[in-house]
Design an enzyme around this catalytic site. Structure first.
Site, PDB file in Angstrom:
ATOM      1  N   LEU A 145       1.948  -3.479  -4.891  1.00  0.00           N
ATOM      2  CA  LEU A 145       2.860  -3.255  -3.763  1.00  0.00           C
ATOM      3  C   LEU A 145       2.127  -2.449  -2.700  1.00  0.00           C
ATOM      4  CD1 LEU A 145       6.093  -2.228  -5.728  1.00  0.00           C
ATOM      5  CD2 LEU A 145       5.364  -4.516  -5.010  1.00  0.00           C
ATOM      6  N   ASP A 146       1.836  -3.079  -1.577  1.00  0.00           N
ATOM      7  CA  ASP A 146       1.075  -2.417  -0.510  1.00  0.00           C
ATOM      8  C   ASP A 146       1.648  -2.806   0.853  1.00  0.00           C
ATOM      9  OD1 ASP A 146      -0.889  -0.775   0.552  1.00  0.00           O
ATOM     10  OD2 ASP A 146      -2.390  -2.366   0.646  1.00  0.00           O
ATOM     11  N   ALA A 147       2.969  -2.799   0.946  1.00  0.00           N
ATOM     12  CA  ALA A 147       3.652  -3.187   2.182  1.00  0.00           C
ATOM     13  C   ALA A 147       4.155  -1.932   2.891  1.00  0.00           C
ATOM     14  CB  ALA A 147       4.827  -4.117   1.885  1.00  0.00           C
TER      15      ALA A 147
END
Length: 536
Positions: free
Chosen positions: A366-368
């Site tokens: 998760l890198d949003a």
């Protein structure tokens, strides 16, 4: 021809004035979000402040204009209102960035941090536009009720046109100064239309001077400190301002003025930011590295993390979900998305993708981000359950957070840690900068309830080839964080913005990876990137 398909008459000067005031005010409201986002983000507080200030300014303008209309309303005064508005918009284009950055350092809680900038930049022109409706109603004459209803209707139609035109035409096609130019010129043209047919002499000169001021302000691109380097690409996307900037041997993707991805031009597979190295730690939590064959990245940015995974692990297929199609296009052109059957790009929301796909993954990263905040819908316990369903039985979830590991600025990190613990038996974290400063913290969750100690992870790192040496990175290992004073984040209550209040005014330390042949050499250094100004 049927006359019903054609207007029976041209709009009157009061109608033109009211319509353009609606277009301009709504366009300025949307533009305000673009100007403020690089400094204050797109949180509910920012947009609530924008809406509140605009409504307050319009109301005050309506009130004062209504009191003066009976004695002061004239076409000449309407011309003056529009020209004053356009001149102020020129000032917003020229000095907006300075005002935003100057007010951004005021010691205010995050809920109210944007209010001074909103008020200074957009309160006066919106207040002036509030005079237009009561003046136009007085000039139109006729039955009071009918005239007032007609004025409100025409103004509302103008607002609708302004909202749709700015959203679907101006923002995708133009820069922030150019959008300001269009909105300012709309006010100038309204002044010219109201002044006609007497557009000569002093009035004509005033109209020309204000138009030139707008053009000059736009040509400067705005005053204010910017980021050094060469701008390779810049555009306003449907979601944010996007820029690709080369500085030295590093290419950086900026979204709303914040660096989101960086690539070494001489070695695209080298890690530039330290936090991306921790993505490889997911391989140490898997049973065996060879068993990992499919990885999902939620948030693409410049695709530096996905590309490094693609190149490092030849047996791994990488799927990437990126919300903004313009980001995908920029990453493909300027960062290079591998053209490979093992790299699949999906345009859309990460949560929507996980809800719709039947595929499962060994690792989900998760890198949003929007500015430096995770979108709340990717933080909740409902989302974590969905992510867990899309993980294999021995799957690993990696979440990149920006927070502090302890102290007043740690509330969001600890709330997210507590939320993940509601779903995953084991949750580990790895701060990247050390100390209680705001930094990237990599949180890793597993479905395996057996505790992996720091020593066991270090032993796995020595045994397994995961592409880089993680021995120094693993020393920041943490588990069992205190969470009694923070909430579990849920879809119906995820106060991400308020949980980040403790971080307001604190320095965000972004660590650069200093790599030589895949290992970290020397001491880590902290980097605080200057904000990229929101101008062309």
């Amino acid at each position: 021809m049927d006359s019903r398909f054609f207007p029976e008459r041209w709009p009157t000067r009061p109608e033109t004035a009211v319509f353009v005031s609606g277009v301009t005010s709504m366009g300025l409201e949307i533009l305000a979000g673009r100007i403020l986002a690089p400094e204050f983000g797109n949180s509910i507080y920012t947009w609530g402040g924008i809406i509140g200030v605009f409504l307050a300014a319009l109301s005050l303008g309506y009130h004062r204009g209504g009191k003066r209309a009976a004695t002061s309303a004239s076409h000449g005064r309407l011309v003056g209102v529009f020209l004053a508005t356009a001149l102020y918009v020129a000032g917003v284009v020229l000095l907006g960035d300075l005002v935003v950055q100057s007010t951004g350092v005021l010691p205010l809680p995050s809920q109210f941090a944007s209010l001074p900038a909103i008020t200074l930049l957009f309160g006066p022109p919106t207040y002036l536009l509030g005079y237009v409706s009561p003046y136009a109603a007085e000039l139109a004459g006729g039955d009071v009720g009918a005239t007032a209803g007609h004025v409100y209707a025409v103004g509302t139609v103008g607002s609708i046109v302004g909202a749709f035109a700015t959203t679907y035409l101006l923002v995708p096609l133009l820069s922030v100064p150019q959008i300001g130019l269009v909105l300012g010129l709309s006010a100038v043209l309204a002044a010219a239309a109201v002044a006609a047919p007497a557009l000569d002499g002093t009035t004509g000169i005033r109209v020309g001077v204000v138009a030139l001021a707008l053009v000059a302000a736009t040509a400067t691109g705005g005053l204010g400190p910017g980021v050094g380097g060469d701008v390779v690409h810049a555009e306003q996307t449907a979601y944010q301002e996007l820029r690709v900037v080369d500085r030295g041997d590093t290419r950086t993707l900026y979204l709303d003025g914040q660096p989101h991805s960086a690539m070494a031009l001489d070695d695209p597979t080298r890690h530039v930011f330290e936090y991306t190295r921790y993505f490889h730690a997911s391989m140490l939590f898997a049973d065996e590295t060879d068993d990992v064959d499919r990885v999902l990245f939620v948030g693409g940015g410049g695709f530096t993390g996905p590309r490094i995974f693609h190149e490092t692990y030849p047996n791994v297929t990488v799927d990437v979900v990126e919300l903004d199609p313009a980001v995908v296009d920029a990453a493909d052109e300027h960062f290079g998305i591998p053209d490979s059957p093992r790299m699949n790009v999906h345009v859309g929301g990460g949560r929507q993708y996980l809800a719709e796909t039947n595929r499962t993954y060994d690792v989900i990263v998760l890198d949003a981000y929007r500015k430096d905040t995770v979108p709340f819908q990717l933080t909740t316990v409902e989302f974590m359950r969905l992510a867990a369903e899309r993980l294999d039985e021995d799957g690993v979830l990696v979440a990149n957070l920006i927070s502090a590991p302890s102290g007043p600025a740690s509330e969001f990190y600890r709330a997210e840690y507590k939320t993940m613990r509601q779903v995953f038996p084991r949750v580990y974290s790895f701060p990247t900068a050390g100390g209680p400063v705001v930094q990237n913290i990599e949180v890793i969750a597993t479905k395996d309830d057996a505790l992996l100690t720091r020593e066991e992870l270090q032993a796995r790192s020595e045994r397994r080839d995961v592409g880089i040496d993680l021995s120094s990175d693993l020393s920041s290992y943490r588990t069992d964080e205190p969470t009694d004073d923070v909430p579990v984040l849920r879809d119906d209550r995820a106060p991400v913005d308020s949980l980040l209040d403790g971080a307001v005014g604190q320095r965000y330390v972004r660590v650069r990876a200093n790599e030589t042949n895949g290992t970290v050499a020397g001491d880590r250094t902290s980097l605080r990137e200057p904000r990229l100004r929101a101008t062309a």
